[in-house]
Write a protein that holds these residues in place. Structure first.
Motif, PDB file in Angstrom:
ATOM      1  N   CYS A  54       0.829  -1.212   0.000  1.00 26.19           N
ATOM      2  CA  CYS A  54       0.000   0.000   0.000  1.00 26.19           C
ATOM      3  C   CYS A  54       0.859   1.256   0.000  1.00 26.19           C
ATOM      4  N   ASP A  98     -11.920   3.552  -5.562  1.00 21.89           N
ATOM      5  CA  ASP A  98     -13.315   3.681  -5.158  1.00 21.89           C
ATOM      6  C   ASP A  98     -14.066   2.375  -5.381  1.00 21.89           C
ATOM      7  N   LEU A 122     -12.772  -0.639  -5.523  1.00 18.14           N
ATOM      8  CA  LEU A 122     -12.277  -1.624  -4.570  1.00 18.14           C
ATOM      9  C   LEU A 122     -12.916  -1.406  -3.205  1.00 18.14           C
ATOM     10  N   ALA A 123     -13.083  -0.124  -2.845  1.00 17.21           N
ATOM     11  CA  ALA A 123     -13.671   0.192  -1.544  1.00 17.21           C
ATOM     12  C   ALA A 123     -15.176  -0.035  -1.545  1.00 17.21           C
ATOM     13  N   ALA A 124     -15.786   0.005  -2.735  1.00 14.72           N
ATOM     14  CA  ALA A 124     -17.238  -0.111  -2.793  1.00 14.72           C
ATOM     15  C   ALA A 124     -17.714  -1.558  -2.742  1.00 14.72           C
ATOM     16  N   VAL A 171      -6.547  -7.034   1.394  1.00  9.55           N
ATOM     17  CA  VAL A 171      -7.081  -6.453   0.162  1.00  9.55           C
ATOM     18  C   VAL A 171      -8.201  -5.466   0.478  1.00  9.55           C
ATOM     19  N   ALA A 228      -6.744  -2.173   1.860  1.00 14.70           N
ATOM     20  CA  ALA A 228      -5.754  -1.541   0.986  1.00 14.70           C
ATOM     21  C   ALA A 228      -6.221  -0.206   0.396  1.00 14.70           C
ATOM     22  N   PHE A 243      -8.198   1.888   1.425  1.00  9.83           N
ATOM     23  CA  PHE A 243      -8.285   2.835   2.516  1.00  9.83           C
ATOM     24  C   PHE A 243      -6.897   3.392   2.868  1.00  9.83           C
ATOM     25  N   ILE A 265      -4.130   3.219   1.083  1.00 11.16           N
ATOM     26  CA  ILE A 265      -3.544   3.917  -0.065  1.00 11.16           C
ATOM     27  C   ILE A 265      -4.095   5.332  -0.151  1.00 11.16           C
ATOM     28  N   ARG A 316     -10.180  -0.423  11.127  1.00 15.15           N
ATOM     29  CA  ARG A 316     -11.226  -0.934  10.218  1.00 15.15           C
ATOM     30  C   ARG A 316     -11.174  -2.460  10.205  1.00 15.15           C
TER      31      ARG A 316
END
Lengths: 318, 287
Positions: free
Chosen positions: A100, A124, A126-128, A183, A186, A188, A190, A241
């Motif tokens: 990261c 976004d 990946l986070a979603a 994963v 990540a 977050f 980054i 998290r």
């Protein structure tokens, strides 16, 4: 309280009503901002009150250091779950951090503008992706990878180290949970690291490059020392998290209440404990107090890390 | 000697650069891998029946039916939660900007929003559960909506706040100088300027809400029917995936993959749609 209207403005009925609307909005909006502040306290207190019945029977230390979990017999030892949470989180963060940080550095120091504009939607997305989809992916891809590839190889060459010994035949393990977590957190880490790196004035970099340093030297001796505390805060935030991640981890980590010795052992983190047993918690005495107590312990740990790192980050980013 | 040193630092440079590029590719690769896995496993099991029917008898043994209950349930839950969260976060974001600015109360509110944002959904779920026990409520659509609203609130306010903070303050100053009250500045200027931000924030929060499982597990329950009232339990897509995966039957598990694919498509469509909509809404702002 009505504020006095300055003398030089004509006191028309319209002006008065505009003022009234303004001061009414001020008060109403203020009440709304009480919600988030109050909510933190309310959540903490509500969970603590549900935790209380079991604290009357067992001391907190007894619960936190107990290793047997037999709700039927009234034994509620949280240590295996706390250990499971700790192992999965620590390993997950350890796996996530190097790539990261490097990715964030690459994006902020090396990458072309086009790569950079591509990155934001990618992170976004990946986070979603919902937690349960990560769980499905973990079961389909990571568990077999750990069970059939990593476990035999590491066990064969590094098996003499207890950490890598393989004591069970499947890939449902701490390591699988940690990879999925890595994963998940990540994007977050980054994003925060990238944001922090962006606060460094461009002139500092140019000065370093101007006296002949390579880009890596600039990063190593100019950029990183400046932002290290903020990056650490970002990592801690990522870790907090990870601590609370429930479904994705639950699906791949094996869920056996034991003290893990190896990364290939199954673990049973606190969130998984709560999610797996909420159905029967009203049927056994004190079981609900134990599970909501687990949520309370989890919350307190997370609040501690969260508040500390948020304060550090808020200083840097604004 | 000098040449050697020159050489070494360039080797370090290329190693570092290589490692960074590799990390970047790993990140992009994992996204690809996740999407590919879900698509590869989910697509074969995806049928029209799945998205158009509720579970029939023996659905969890591999008999016919679909997950319409979960799709509708999730849409109800996420829409309700998002609406409540929007009703609270819009005034909060406007107030933070126009009235509080950088005051100390503003800092406290922002700090508590950040902290709330970090509280995991399982804790929200457990809290919602204690709340419902105290009120004597059963697992219901309403309970799920309230907990999702709490979960989405900090996400939404933060997203809006970020947009507002990037806005030029000159417009606000000009309006104030002309004699506007703060309320007028908030509703006529800031609100209009932050329209794209509102769109993004709402969709971001909606995506979070629809994908969240741990919080609705406690509060909304699960049912094979489409909820007819706010006080009835509601199914949700993430839990549909989870419960179907938990059965030992391959047919049902295949349907879990298909359900995961449906959920992923919805979430990705929201994420991409929000970019497009934000760009569209950008037309209404003054640059």
């Amino acid at each position: 309280m009505e504020k006095p209207i300055p003398l030089f403005s004509p006191i028309t009925p319209a002006a008065v009503s505009r003022r009234r609307a303004d001061s009414f909005a001020n008060r109403a909006f203020f009440m709304i901002t009480l919600i988030p502040v109050a909510l933190i306290f309310i959540i903490t207190i509500a969970l603590f009150l549900r935790f209380l019945p079991i604290l009357r029977e067992h001391s907190l230390w007894e619960l936190v250091s107990g290793v047997t979990w037999k709700p039927n017999k009234g034994e509620f030892g949280f240590l295996p779950f706390i250990a499971g949470t700790f192992w999965v989180t620590a390993l997950g963060v350890a796996l996530a951090v190097p790539p990261c940080i490097l990715t964030a550095l690459y994006l902020s120091e090396y990458a072309r503008a086009t790569t950079r504009t591509l990155m934001k939607p990618l992170l976004d997305l990946l986070a979603a992706i919902p937690s349960v989809v990560y769980g499905v992916w973990g079961m389909l891809a990571i568990v077999p990878l750990v069970g059939d590839v990593l476990r035999p190889i590491l066990n064969r060459y590094l098996g003499f180290i207890p950490l890598f010994a393989s004591n069970q035949p499947t890939g449902f393990s701490i390591l699988a949970g940690a990879i999925v977590l890595a994963v998940m957190i990540a994007p977050f880490i980054i994003a925060i690291t990238y944001e922090v790196l962006a606060t460094i004035p461009q002139g500092l970099r140019q000065a370093s490059l101007g006296i002949g340093a390579t880009q890596w030297q600039t990063i190593r001796y100019v950029v990183l020392p400046q932002v290290l505390p903020a990056i650490i805060a970002g990592i801690v935030l990522g870790a907090s998290r990870a601590l609370g991640e429930t479904l994705a981890v639950l699906m791949v980590v094996g869920n056996i209440p034991q003290m893990p010795n190896s990364i290939f052992d199954a673990g049973y983190p606190l969130p998984a404990l709560i999610a797996n047993n909420y159905g029967e918690m009203m049927s056994i005495p004190l079981y609900d107090a134990a599970l909501l107590g687990a949520a309370f312990i989890l919350l307190v740990i997370i609040l501690f890390f969260n508040i500390l790192s948020t304060i550090v980050l808020q200083r840097v980013l604004k | 000697m000098k040449m050697n040193r020159f050489h070494r630092r360039h080797i370090t440079e290329s190693i570092a650069k290589g490692a960074m590029l590799l990390s970047f590719l790993i990140m992009a690769g994992s996204l690809g891998l996740i999407l590919w896995t879900v698509l590869y496993k989910g697509l074969p099991a995806l049928t029209w029946e799945m998205i158009s029917q509720t579970p029939k008898g023996g659905f969890y043994l591999g008999k016919e039916g679909g997950i319409l209950n979960a799709i509708i349930g999730s849409l109800y839950l996420a829409s309700g939660g998002t609406l409540i969260a929007l009703a609270l976060s819009l005034p909060m974001a406007l107030y933070l900007e126009t009235y509080l600015g950088k005051s100390s109360w503003g800092r406290w509110v922002r700090l508590s929003l950040d902290v709330l944002w970090g509280i995991p959904s399982i804790v929200y779920g457990a809290f919602g559960f204690t709340l419902m026990l105290a009120l004597g409520m059963r697992a219901s659509l309403l309970g799920g909506i309230i907990v999702l609203a709490l979960l989405e609130l900090p996400i939404m306010v933060r997203a809006m706040d970020e947009v507002i903070r990037r806005m030029p303050v000159d417009l606000e100053h000009a309006a104030l100088a002309l004699g506007s009250t703060k309320l007028e500045v908030a509703t006529r200027i800031v609100l209009r300027q932050m329209l794209p931000g509102i769109v993004t924030a709402v969709l971001l929060a909606f995506g979070r809400g629809i994908g969240d499982a741990a919080s609705v597990l406690f509060t909304a329950g699960y049912t094979d029917n489409i909820p007819g009232s706010l006080l009835r339990p509601a199914a949700s897509l993430p839990l549909a995936v989870f419960f179907q995966l938990g059965t030992p039957f391959p047919e049902v598990q295949a349907r879990a993959y298909a359900s995961a694919l449906i959920l992923t498509i919805i979430v990705l469509a929201i994420s991409l749609g929000s970019r497009w909509l934000a760009a569209k809404a950008g037309k209404f702002t003054l640059k």
